[in-house]
Every structure is written in C-alpha cells, then in structure tokens.
Scaffold this motif. Structure first.
Motif, PDB file in Angstrom:
ATOM      1  N   ASN A 147       0.818  -1.212   0.000  1.00 52.00           N
ATOM      2  CA  ASN A 147       0.000   0.000   0.000  1.00 52.00           C
ATOM      3  C   ASN A 147       0.852   1.262   0.000  1.00 52.00           C
ATOM      4  N   VAL A 148       1.927   1.206   0.770  1.00 49.30           N
ATOM      5  CA  VAL A 148       2.759   2.415   0.891  1.00 49.30           C
ATOM      6  C   VAL A 148       3.436   2.734  -0.431  1.00 49.30           C
ATOM      7  N   VAL A 149       3.951   1.692  -1.118  1.00 47.86           N
ATOM      8  CA  VAL A 149       4.705   1.992  -2.337  1.00 47.86           C
ATOM      9  C   VAL A 149       3.815   2.092  -3.566  1.00 47.86           C
ATOM     10  N   PHE A 150       2.530   1.750  -3.421  1.00 46.27           N
ATOM     11  CA  PHE A 150       1.661   1.816  -4.596  1.00 46.27           C
ATOM     12  C   PHE A 150       1.543   3.243  -5.102  1.00 46.27           C
ATOM     13  N   GLN A 151       1.743   3.379  -6.411  1.00 40.96           N
ATOM     14  CA  GLN A 151       1.534   4.702  -7.005  1.00 40.96           C
ATOM     15  C   GLN A 151       0.743   4.550  -8.283  1.00 40.96           C
ATOM     16  N   GLY A 152      -0.355   5.269  -8.303  1.00 43.93           N
ATOM     17  CA  GLY A 152      -1.270   5.109  -9.430  1.00 43.93           C
ATOM     18  C   GLY A 152      -0.673   5.535 -10.752  1.00 43.93           C
ATOM     19  N   ASN A 153       0.333   6.377 -10.734  1.00 41.00           N
ATOM     20  CA  ASN A 153       0.841   6.903 -12.005  1.00 41.00           C
ATOM     21  C   ASN A 153       1.985   6.069 -12.560  1.00 41.00           C
ATOM     22  N   ARG A 154       2.275   4.929 -11.906  1.00 45.65           N
ATOM     23  CA  ARG A 154       3.358   4.101 -12.433  1.00 45.65           C
ATOM     24  C   ARG A 154       2.792   3.090 -13.413  1.00 45.65           C
ATOM     25  N   SER A 155       3.572   2.788 -14.455  1.00 50.73           N
ATOM     26  CA  SER A 155       3.094   1.826 -15.449  1.00 50.73           C
ATOM     27  C   SER A 155       2.914   0.459 -14.811  1.00 50.73           C
TER      28      SER A 155
END
Lengths: 347, 512
Positions: free
Chosen positions: B117-125
């Motif tokens: 959850n912490v490292v999730f980033q919506g803008n990453r492919s």
C-alpha cells in the motif's frame, strides 16, 4: 409521470416512422404493398414476434433483460405438442389441446419464476443469467424431444390462421396482451414499483420496496408471455422444435429498443411496442420484396437488423440526454420567474 | 456574509507576507448546475503549516480541496502550487506538483500488505514490476520517518482505522508529497487516536510539509491549526492566523450566528408499552447485544463515531440489513420481515444515490411509499390523487417549488431532504428512522427539518435519529444511546447533556 413515460415527441416520431415506411413502400410497390391482402398478411405475422418483444420491453423496464424468451417459447410449444398428442386418445383432440395450452403456459410461468429468482437472489447481471437459462431450457427441451419436431393435434389452427372480421386472431390476441400490459405498467401499484426498480434498484431498496418480489413477478410475466408466443407459433404450424425462431431474439430486442423503453430501466411505454412491431414488420416485408429473389436476402435482413439495433440505441441515448437537459432548463427558468432563490448546497 | 471582512483583509495580507506559498488558489468559482458551490474564493497555504478549512456540510470545503487536487475543474480562478500555476486541471498534474489527498475512505487496498500500500503509485506503469524486498525497505523507511511502529508485512485490513490513516499518510510521504489534503481525517477516530494522528501531522509539519486539514471538530482545529479559513455556503467568510480564533468564534462564523440550540421542550412522557422494542440485536461484523425501546412521540438518538455500527443498527431495525440474533418487536409483536412493514419508514443519508429517484418528479418521489393512499376504488393508481398528496406535503413541509411535477433533481439539498421526509411521513408511520437528516443542507433548512421532526413527534410518531452532528442530536432527541465498536456504552437523557459531554462520551469510547 412524464419522466417515467418518456417524451411525447418520441411517440409522434414513431407514428411518423410507421406512416413514412408505409408511404415509401407503397410508392415502390404500388400494385402489391398497399393492398388489404398484404396488410392482413403482415398483421398475421406480427403476433409471435410482438409478444416476444413485449417480454424484452417488460424486463427492460425494470433494468433487466430476458434472453431466454425464444427458448421458453419453444419449450412451451413442445410441451403443448407432446401433452396434447399424448392425451388425444383419451380426451379427444379439443380437450387434449386445452390441456396442452395449460401445459405450455405453465412451462412459461415456471421458467419465468426460475429466471426471476436467479436474478433477484444471485444479484448477477440478467444477461449472463438468462443466457444460462436459455441454454438450460433449450437443453431440457432437446433432451426430451431428442431434437425431433413434435406435432400437435391440429385443433389450435384458429389461433394461428383464424380471423375475426378479417382480422387475424393472433393479432387480436397480441393487441389484447399489449393493452393489458400497458394498464399493468402504468396504472397499477405493481407497475409503479416496476418503474421504481428500473429507475434505481438501490434507491428502491432503501425505500424498502420489495425489489426481489418485483423482479420475480416481472420475469414470471415475461415467461408467461413468451409461452403465449410459443403457443401462437405452434398453432400456426402445428409443429414445435427447439430450433424454431432462432433469429427472433435479436429482432425482439430491436423492437423493444425501437419502442423507446430504456434498456437501462425505468423509462418508456410498453404500449409503443405495438407501433414498433408494425414498423419492423414493414421493414421486414420491404426487404423481402426488394431482395426476395436474391440468395443473400436473409443475410441482408439480419445485417440490416443489426445496424438498426445499434443506430436506434445510439439515437435513443442522444434524445434522452437532450430531453433531460431541456427539462432541467425549463424548471429552472420557471423558478427564476417565480423569483425564488435556490438555496443549495452540494455535498 | 461580510460581517468579518476586516479580519479577512488583515488575515490575507498577513498570509501573503509569509514567503513563497505552498498553495495559492485565487478567485475560485465553481457551480454545479444551479448550485454555486464556491463563489470567488481565495485560499493560501503557507509552507510548513497546517491550514484548517472549516465549514458546515455543504459549505464548499470538499469542493475546494477537490479543485486543488485537480479532481474537479473550477469554472474560473487559478490554482498555483509552490509558485507555479497548474496549467492543466487533472489529478496527475497536481500529483506531479506534490499535492496528495487523503480521502475519508482512505483509498487503500485492504487485501494488500502495508508495504504494498505504501509503495503503490497510481501513475506508475503496470508493466514495471515492483520488487517485494525493495517495497518492504521503502515502506519501512517511510513508516520509520513517521515514527510508526507498524510491521510492513501486515495485511492492511487487519489494522485499525487509525493505523490505516497513518499508513495513508506514510504513502503520501514516501511518494514525495509536499502538500497533503486531508478530508475529515478524524471522523472515525477515538480521542486517543486523534492525538496520535495530530502528533504525526505536527512532526511532518516541522519537516516542512504543508497540510490542508478539513474538519468540523473545532477542538482539533484550534489545537493543530496554524491558519484557519472558514467557508459558508460557498463564500469565504474569514481567514487568518489560528491565534485569532476561538472555538466559539469559529462556530459563529461557520453558522453565521444562527447557532440553533433549541431543545425539544414538550416531549411526550414515556408510555408503558413501547412502539418498538429491540432486544439482543446482533450482526457479527457490526453490532452486538443492542437493546433499546422507542416510545410514542419520543425521539431516540444513536450517537457514536463514524463506523461504530450506528448506521447498521438503523438499517437492521428498518429491515434493510438482516440481523443474525435478537428480535425487534413492533407494538409487542415480533416482526421478522420488517422491510414489508409500512408502519416503519427509513430515510437514508445519501439523497443522491440512495434516497431519491432523481429523474422523477417531486410528486412521484413523495408517493413512493404510500401507493395504497392514491388508488381509486378500482385499484388503479390515480395521478390526480398523487398530485393532491404531493401538493399537500409541499405546503406542510414548505418545499420550495412552483410545481410538484418538476423533477426532484431541480431542487436544492434542503428541499430534496424535505421531499424525502414527506415520502417517509406520507403513510403516517408509527416509527421513522432518520440517518443524518440534514447532511449537506443549508442552515435555514436544517432548522426547518428539525421542526418537522419535532412536530411529527408531537403528533405521536416515534423517531430514531442517527447523526454525526452533536448539536443536531441535542436539538431533536429526547434520549440518547451511545454506540462504540458496535456495543452500547452509555444511555443518557438529552436534557442532562452539554455538547461537550456528548462529544467526550463519543470520542472517549467508554474509557474515561
């Protein structure tokens, strides 16, 4: 009320379409098209398809769809054929046929209750569910008949080809069913709840309406009417087979869409199925007249229906949006005239 | 509206003097249809500060944060972040500028680990794989930076709401967020958890992060804020340093001085026979051993934090959620299928998705639960009777509309809420359950709606009121039941309570 029935312009447009088609086809074939014989012939063909389209529009109205209707119609017809043939020796042809009719309608009601129960309890979209039951009903009917065509006693002929004052009996039956459904949907408490469930099943649930009951009853009604369609089909040919009317499902959907009943639910008039059927029958007759001698005629017809379905769906969606915008503008301008400020707060 | 204009002018000049601002929103106007959500609002966040945005429900504070976050487009005005004007309005641009939003529902994945959850980033492919070891390391660093003692391998769903909130903050920090917008972060937290959250916010502020903190809990606002901005009905009412504001002053600015504190004066006496008797009601995931009685003409309130199980209890009594244990008796008889029972009515809090058939007319919405009252002797629904019924209720509840055949979506929030109340009251029920009856309603309408409830109670209806607003509970209820983590922790008579004690009982969660 107006929000539920859809726009008046649509009714006028549909009437105009029917008249226009008649005029155009009459000009193209002045010696054959605008004749009483042709009109009565078209009327005699409308009933099964019209009844099936009613099933679709009823389920559309509550935001669902019933894809199993042709399967139910065939299963009902097969039930009618088999019971009446089996009972003919003991009850005589008319009595046996009467039992056959009851068997057919019972099959329709049971199939509808199965559809409705599955849709309301599983809360899965009705497309996969009724697609599944379509296969189920067809499978059972194939198993029972071994795929062979079943023949009846022939005593239901008047329903298929009889006339009263020149008007085909099947067409009269269709008109009666349309009128009955128009009253049920627009004048009764049950009809009100159908529109409510179609407008939003979530809101209906929070309003503590019994959504499941409405769904079961609507699908039951759909199954019942599908079996009447099956009966009319069977009466016309005195034969029943699981593969009859296989191309009618898409036509029934097309007619339901053309009638202006919103496939997303909660809007439209079932009564307009009557006009939509008349329109479609003319298109079909027109295609047959134009391409009758060509090998690819039935191909071309299916192609045309596919294109029409998509075009009408797209057009309806557009019209609906424009309508809503207009309605909002109207009420706004009236409010301004009244000089009332709109106290308002969005969430 | 301009009662505080002097402070406003002074305040903004002070703010502008404080170096390059983290966020400057200028002349923001936003309308939804006929509704003006924001009217020419200026808003400035100084770097390394906590800026509290306060206002009642529907005052426009959520809309303002959405515009800063690029989720909604403003009609006019500009937003600049760290001196650069945001050229295009979309969430991605805002994220690139370091703007992060923590929504009320947190937008985390309950079935993933804390690290994921912490490292999730919506803008990453989605095509670039995330190494599990790296993820854990990065997450550990982020959690350590906040001084949080949470194992990165834990499934997020196993954490408490407060811990999840902190994980959400860790995520924004680890993704280089510089400006963090928090929408009512404390709505579902107990007072101890709030303290932990505020400490974390304070630490990050010292590291130079800026916060926009939306809340209507005034105590938090005065304890954590550096700056305060008050909105009311989409207008900027006042902005300035937190030191200039006391809780009383903020309350007055929020409500425009119309603080409504009428209590119910002449409640009916409790009769021996209750209208509704709830005994041992329980549902595994939400509530346990719920006992209470509702009496003719009396208003019972359910108080508690967001997520404490209040709403589920209301839904269960209304028959919309099936309880696993316990009974609900209506006039002494146990009723299993309460959903089909018209003696009971329920008003949901979300008008737009749960309450109203938005495309339908006002009249059709009002009649939905009272179809039996508009049928002709032949059994058909009569449009003219629907019209009469709706006109009747329009005048009774003073719904502002020229014609009940207009779509209900053309009404303002307060009038839509009146329509919902009319729908519930039309069948003359014995019991009405209200869930947050004045969410997103302007102040005038709120007072009216409270009057409607009091009047209906005076005529003998029993009410169950669930509300997030302490003032509302005190204003309409006769008795209060406090719910914490699905259990009843206290019962009080509303007369004996002050707003402060009420808030204390709610947020202490029974541990004093």
């Amino acid at each position: 009320m107006e929000a539920r029935l859809g726009s008046r312009q649509y009714v006028i447009a549909l009437i105009a379409l029917v008249v226009l088609l008649f005029v155009i086809l009459s000009i193209l074939a002045p010696s054959t098209y605008p004749t009483l014989r042709n009109v009565l012939s078209m009327a005699s063909q409308m009933a099964p398809l019209g009844l099936l389209a009613l099933c679709v529009s009823l389920t559309f109205l509550i935001g669902g769809i019933d894809l199993s209707i042709v399967a139910v119609a065939n299963a009902g017809a097969i039930a009618a054929a088999m019971t009446s043939t089996a009972l003919e020796p003991s009850l005589g042809a008319p009595g046996a046929s009467l039992v056959g009719v009851a068997a057919c309608l019972a099959v329709g009601v049971i199939a509808g209750v199965i559809n409705g129960t599955l849709v309301s309890q599983l809360r899965v979209h009705p497309i996969p569910i009724t697609l599944g039951t379509m296969a189920l009903f067809t499978g059972i009917a194939t198993g029972v008949t071994g795929g062979a065509t079943q023949f009846g006693t022939g005593s239901l002929g008047f329903l298929g080809s009889g006339t009263i004052a020149m008007v085909p009996v099947s067409f009269l039956l269709f008109v009666i069913v349309v009128l009955a459904l128009a009253i049920i949907t627009t004048k009764t408490r049950f009809g009100f709840k159908m529109y409510a469930v179609g407008a939003s099943d979530k809101v209906s649930r929070f309003a503590r309406l019994e959504v499941e009951k409405v769904q079961v009853r609507t699908y039951m009604l759909s199954g019942f009417i599908a079996s009447i369609a099956g009966l009319v089909m069977f009466a016309g040919s005195n034969a029943a087979n699981v593969s009859f009317g296989s191309s009618w499902l898409i036509l029934a959907i097309l007619i339901a869409v053309l009638s202006g009943v919103d496939p997303y639910g909660g809007k439209g008039r079932v009564l307009l199925v009557l006009l939509a059927v008349v329109g479609m029958q003319q298109v079909q007759t027109g295609i047959n007249m134009a391409l009758g001698r060509w090998d690819g005629a039935s191909f071309a017809a299916e192609f045309t229906f596919g294109v029409l379905l998509i075009a009408v769906l797209g057009l309806n969606r557009r019209l609906g949006k424009a309508e809503r915008r207009k309605l909002r503008k109207k009420s706004k301008s009236e409010e301004i005239q009244q000089g009332e400020p709109t106290l308002a707060t969005p969430a | 509206m301009t009662s505080d204009s002097s402070a406003n002018a002074a305040g903004s000049s002070v703010l502008e003097a404080g170096g390059p601002s983290a966020v400057i929103a200028q002349g923001i106007t936003k309308t939804y249809g006929e509704v003006t959500a924001l009217d020419n609002v200026d808003f400035t966040v100084r770097p390394g500060t906590v800026h509290c945005l306060v206002g009642e429900n529907g005052s426009g504070k959520s809309t303002l944060t959405k515009i800063i976050a690029g989720v909604e487009a403003q009609d006019s005005g500009t937003v600049s972040v760290e001196g650069r004007v945001l050229s295009s309005i979309d969430p991605r641009t805002a994220i690139q500028h370091g703007v992060r939003v923590i929504y009320q529902d947190l937008a985390l994945f309950p079935n993933m680990s804390v690290a994921e959850n912490v490292v999730f980033q919506g803008n990453r492919s989605v095509l670039i794989p995330v190494s599990n070891r790296k993820a854990r390391k990065k997450a550990s660093e982020a959690l350590a930076a906040l001084d949080l003692n949470i194992d990165p391998g834990t499934r997020l769903g196993d954490l408490s709401t407060a811990e999840r909130q902190l994980v959400a903050i860790a995520r924004t920090v680890s993704s280089d967020g510089k400006i963090i917008l928090m929408d009512e972060p404390t709505a579902s937290l107990t007072s101890r958890e709030i303290d932990q959250l505020l400490e974390t916010v304070d630490r990050l502020r010292q590291q130079g992060l800026s916060f926009v903190f939306i809340s209507h809990k005034l105590r938090e606002v005065t304890s954590v804020a550096d700056d305060v901005t008050v909105l009311r009905d989409g207008q900027l009412i006042s902005t300035g340093r937190a030191g200039e504001y006391s809780q009383e002053r903020i309350a007055e600015l929020m409500t425009g001085g119309l603080v409504e504190n009428n209590r119910r004066e002449t409640p009916a006496q409790e009769e021996s026979e209750p209208v509704v008797e709830v005994r041992g009601l329980g549902l595994a995931s939400s509530f346990h051993d719920i006992d209470f009685s509702m009496h003719r003409g009396r208003v019972l309130g359910l108080a508690g934090l967001v997520g404490s199980g209040r709403i589920e209890i209301g839904l269960s009594v209304a028959g919309l959620v099936r309880a696993e244990r316990g009974t609900v008796r209506i006039h002494g008889e146990s009723v299993e299928n309460r959903r089909a029972d018209n003696r009971l009515q329920y008003v949901p809090d979300d008008r737009l998705t749960e309450g109203l058939f938005l495309d339908w007319s006002i009249a059709d919405n009002i009649v939905t639960n009272h179809l039996d009252g508009v049928v002709t002797p032949r059994g058909t629904v009569s449009p003219s009777k629907i019209g009469e019924l709706a006109d009747d209720w329009r005048s009774k509840l003073r719904v502002k509309t020229p014609d009940v055949s207009h779509p209900v979506s053309s009404l303002s929030g307060g009038n839509q809420q009146r329509v919902l109340l009319a729908r519930a009251l039309a069948p003359e029920p014995d019991v009405v359950i209200l869930n947050n009856p004045t969410v997103g309603v302007d102040i005038g309408s709120r007072a009216d709606i409270h009057d409607v409830v009091r009047n209906a109670a005076d005529e003998g209806t029993a009410f169950l009121v669930i509300s997030d607003e302490p003032a509302e509970l005190l204003s309409i209820c006769d008795d209060l039941v406090f719910i914490h983590e699905g259990r009843i922790i206290d019962r009080r008579s509303a007369d004996s309570l002050s707003e402060e004690t009420l808030i204390d009982i709610i947020s202490e969660g029974g541990r004093s």
